[in-house]
Design an enzyme around this catalytic site. Sequence first.
Site, PDB file in Angstrom:
ATOM      1  N   ASP A  23       1.271  -1.132  -0.168  1.00  0.00           N
ATOM      2  CA  ASP A  23      -0.076   0.085   0.049  1.00  0.00           C
ATOM      3  C   ASP A  23       0.898   1.107   0.324  1.00  0.00           C
ATOM      4  O   ASP A  23       1.674   1.362   0.987  1.00  0.00           O
ATOM      5  CB  ASP A  23      -0.595   0.141   0.920  1.00  0.00           C
ATOM      6  CG  ASP A  23      -2.143   1.187   1.590  1.00  0.00           C
ATOM      7  OD1 ASP A  23      -1.784   2.155   0.778  1.00  0.00           O
ATOM      8  OD2 ASP A  23      -2.584   1.342   2.400  1.00  0.00           O
ATOM      9  N   LYS A  87       3.024  11.398  -3.327  1.00  0.00           N
ATOM     10  CA  LYS A  87       1.312  10.301  -4.250  1.00  0.00           C
ATOM     11  C   LYS A  87       1.330  11.671  -4.808  1.00  0.00           C
ATOM     12  O   LYS A  87       0.471  11.255  -6.510  1.00  0.00           O
ATOM     13  CB  LYS A  87       1.485   9.354  -3.784  1.00  0.00           C
ATOM     14  CG  LYS A  87      -0.189   8.914  -4.497  1.00  0.00           C
ATOM     15  CD  LYS A  87      -0.438   7.790  -3.158  1.00  0.00           C
ATOM     16  CE  LYS A  87      -1.732   6.809  -3.762  1.00  0.00           C
ATOM     17  NZ  LYS A  87      -2.414   6.048  -2.428  1.00  0.00           N
ATOM     18  N   GLU A 187      -7.005   0.152  -4.746  1.00  0.00           N
ATOM     19  CA  GLU A 187      -7.412   0.179  -2.973  1.00  0.00           C
ATOM     20  C   GLU A 187      -8.490  -0.364  -2.933  1.00  0.00           C
ATOM     21  O   GLU A 187      -8.408  -1.037  -2.069  1.00  0.00           O
ATOM     22  CB  GLU A 187      -6.694   1.404  -2.300  1.00  0.00           C
ATOM     23  CG  GLU A 187      -5.801   2.258  -3.117  1.00  0.00           C
ATOM     24  CD  GLU A 187      -5.039   3.553  -2.289  1.00  0.00           C
ATOM     25  OE1 GLU A 187      -5.851   4.632  -1.810  1.00  0.00           O
ATOM     26  OE2 GLU A 187      -3.455   3.816  -2.487  1.00  0.00           O
ATOM     27  N   ASP A 211     -12.625   5.469   2.613  1.00  0.00           N
ATOM     28  CA  ASP A 211     -11.506   5.251   2.782  1.00  0.00           C
ATOM     29  C   ASP A 211     -10.776   6.806   3.124  1.00  0.00           C
ATOM     30  O   ASP A 211     -10.927   7.648   2.791  1.00  0.00           O
ATOM     31  CB  ASP A 211     -10.374   5.326   1.829  1.00  0.00           C
ATOM     32  CG  ASP A 211      -8.953   5.040   1.821  1.00  0.00           C
ATOM     33  OD1 ASP A 211      -8.557   5.550   3.087  1.00  0.00           O
ATOM     34  OD2 ASP A 211      -8.272   4.372   1.070  1.00  0.00           O
TER      35      ASP A 211
HETATM   36  P1  ADP Z   1      -2.568   7.283   3.848  1.00  0.00           P
HETATM   37  O1  ADP Z   1      -3.377   6.228   3.518  1.00  0.00           O
HETATM   38  O2  ADP Z   1      -3.321   9.268   3.147  1.00  0.00           O
HETATM   39  O3  ADP Z   1      -1.669   7.744   3.590  1.00  0.00           O
HETATM   40  P2  ADP Z   1      -4.027   6.246   6.590  1.00  0.00           P
HETATM   41  O4  ADP Z   1      -4.462   5.533   6.047  1.00  0.00           O
HETATM   42  O5  ADP Z   1      -2.436   6.075   7.404  1.00  0.00           O
HETATM   43  O6  ADP Z   1      -3.378   7.667   5.599  1.00  0.00           O
HETATM   44  O7  ADP Z   1      -3.860   7.216   7.703  1.00  0.00           O
HETATM   45  C1  ADP Z   1      -3.561   8.359   8.291  1.00  0.00           C
HETATM   46  C2  ADP Z   1      -4.197   9.279   9.508  1.00  0.00           C
HETATM   47  O8  ADP Z   1      -4.873   8.454  10.739  1.00  0.00           O
HETATM   48  C3  ADP Z   1      -3.157  10.560  10.020  1.00  0.00           C
HETATM   49  O9  ADP Z   1      -3.695  11.310   9.514  1.00  0.00           O
HETATM   50  C4  ADP Z   1      -3.789   9.464  11.923  1.00  0.00           C
HETATM   51  O10 ADP Z   1      -3.790  11.028  12.820  1.00  0.00           O
HETATM   52  C5  ADP Z   1      -5.483   8.727  11.604  1.00  0.00           C
HETATM   53  N1  ADP Z   1      -5.011   7.676  12.704  1.00  0.00           N
HETATM   54  C6  ADP Z   1      -4.110   7.501  12.285  1.00  0.00           C
HETATM   55  N2  ADP Z   1      -4.660   6.310  14.205  1.00  0.00           N
HETATM   56  C7  ADP Z   1      -5.570   7.412  14.306  1.00  0.00           C
HETATM   57  C8  ADP Z   1      -6.729   6.904  15.993  1.00  0.00           C
HETATM   58  N3  ADP Z   1      -6.252   6.081  16.571  1.00  0.00           N
HETATM   59  N4  ADP Z   1      -7.808   7.773  15.286  1.00  0.00           N
HETATM   60  C9  ADP Z   1      -7.937   8.211  14.921  1.00  0.00           C
HETATM   61  N5  ADP Z   1      -7.180   8.704  13.762  1.00  0.00           N
HETATM   62  C10 ADP Z   1      -6.028   7.650  13.430  1.00  0.00           C
HETATM   63 MG    MG Z   2      -4.461   5.008   2.083  1.00  0.00          MG
END
Ligand code: ADP
Ligand code: MG
Length: 618
Positions: A23, A87, A187, A211
Amino acid sequence: MAKISINIATGSLQQAEMIVGIDLGTTNSLVAIIHPESKQPTALKEFDSSSLVPSVVHFDALGNAEVGELAKNYLESDPGNTIFSAKRLMGKSFNDLKSNANFFTYKVIDDDADRLVKVQVGNQFYSPIELSSFILKELKNRAEHILKTPVSKAVITVPAYFNDAQRQATRDAGKLAGLDVLRIVNEPTAASLAYGIGLNKDEEKTIAVYDLGGGTFDISILRIAGGIFEVLSTNGDTYLGGDDLDRALMEFWLNQIGIPFHEIKNDKSALQSLRLLAEEAKKTLSSSNSFEGVWNDNRVTITVDEFNSIITPLVNRTIDSCSKALADAGLSVDQIDAVIMVGGSTRVPLVKSSIGAFFKQTVNDSVNPDEVVALGAAIQADILAGNNKDFLLLDITPLSLGIETMGGLMDVLIPRNAKIPNKAGRQYTTQKDGQGSMRISVFQGERDLVQHNRKLAEFNFTGIPGMPAGMPKVEVSFLINADGILSVTAKELRSGVEQSIEVKPQYGLTDEEVEAMLMDSITHAKEDMVTRALVEARTEGEQILSVTEKFIAKNTSLLTKEELIATASAMQNLQMALTMDDKNLIQTKIEELNEISRPFAERAMDAAVGGALKGKQV
Ligand code: ADP
Ligand code: MG
């Protein structure tokens, strides 16, 4: 190196080497596999640490790249050399990004054209492909370190709305990182596989994949039938995510302690610590009712109710997108069989409950939302490896199909492993004024220079009406029918002139030959990318020289003597650089010429000259 063999009929690889699922996220990236013993999809992590690798690349003073947590520490303290959200740049030109230019704290090159963007760090220029390849390389190393075996094959996920250029860029990034990208998977498709939806041939379902990541929000409506995933509609906001929740919380606290934002906006370290505290609070509030902390000697507090009320407008924006996606798919909420939660920000309880209420059902959140996409990619990888024999794979193209563009580069229109039947098209333009014909050469193979690939067919597309260079719009379309026969059509869109030919791509290629061509592409990936970058820089340099020359000839009277002298000298420098094998030098000289010519070009650039800058040239 391990031997691979491909079953042309099924497209499956028949050998033991592990294929990983990746991913490649805007905020975080990770790698997953099907565990050889438990047979369960598993995200790879070093002992005791997180499976997530922040998608951040930092360059030190010597130009060395570091990736992940280490790089993330420099986001505020060294913004010019710390690249996040690469990205968002994939397959984009500066014009595509213009309206969000303020978002980037590093230098995205504005060359006022429809060319692909570059990022400048010190005196180095990086394409988004190179930047993403640093992240992929880190994931590859991590996987090899944990699995204690070489990893060279991967499935990589992309958003469902990614276009051809963005998918191709992702493939190239994998290649540059030393990975053979067996398939690019959407995705939401991966997420649905991780929930086991779509693994059964007889299953028919319509699902919504919600998402909410760090900086982006996507909603996709998928129709799954007979093992085929069809994207019915997508919607979302490419600038809405967890970061916005953090910002809302920062504002709330600044208000609470009575500090106006403009008073601290230049204090980088204070902002950094406030942002980190806000993110910590947000995560805490996903499982408790309140948070208390200290920032710059101030006590800051927030309850879940307060948090919910400040983020409600943001959550409502995502619900508006969901409504639009449903409308575009021509569906109502009661026609949705399942709603899947993806992305770290869906851990926020208000998000889950609001989306559940909107879709009138309990959402699926049992799989870790940070990992679900990578886990699904690992399942897809396992299917490609031939380990999951019950799953029907569609017929696919064994090698990429494309045409030759300037400098002898291979421009892939239909990538390897694409579904059959398939169609793809791209627009090209002429190089010379009044050019009446264009040679279309069709190639098959994975190498970046056509001379290393296999020529399938060639035809001279004639009858292009006389126009200035860059004006004609020649659309080349590839169509592969269900029997695997490729027809290539070229059409000049302004005049409607059209010609086509038929080719049988697989004819004459044995399994062994296909295999040899694939191995070749892996062995030569790095040198191919370097050559491609150099050829592209040279082509760009030559175009700019010719456009500038024409411009000067036409507009001498508009320019001061100083401007003429400065331009001539910058042109000479670029001309010199073009004779050398140094992509960065060429790009530096292009930038310098652009800097000088921009003011007067803006003054007088006419449409014909502007047009010559646009579009790829065959
Ligand atoms: P992307 O797909 O954009 O790479 P992610 O799916 O990894 O991103 O999401 C990252 C986001 O998720 C960040 O803003 C992070 O603060 C948030 N996040 C991670 N854990 C938690 C949680 N327990 N509660 C709320 N937000 C969270
Ligand atoms: Mg993602």
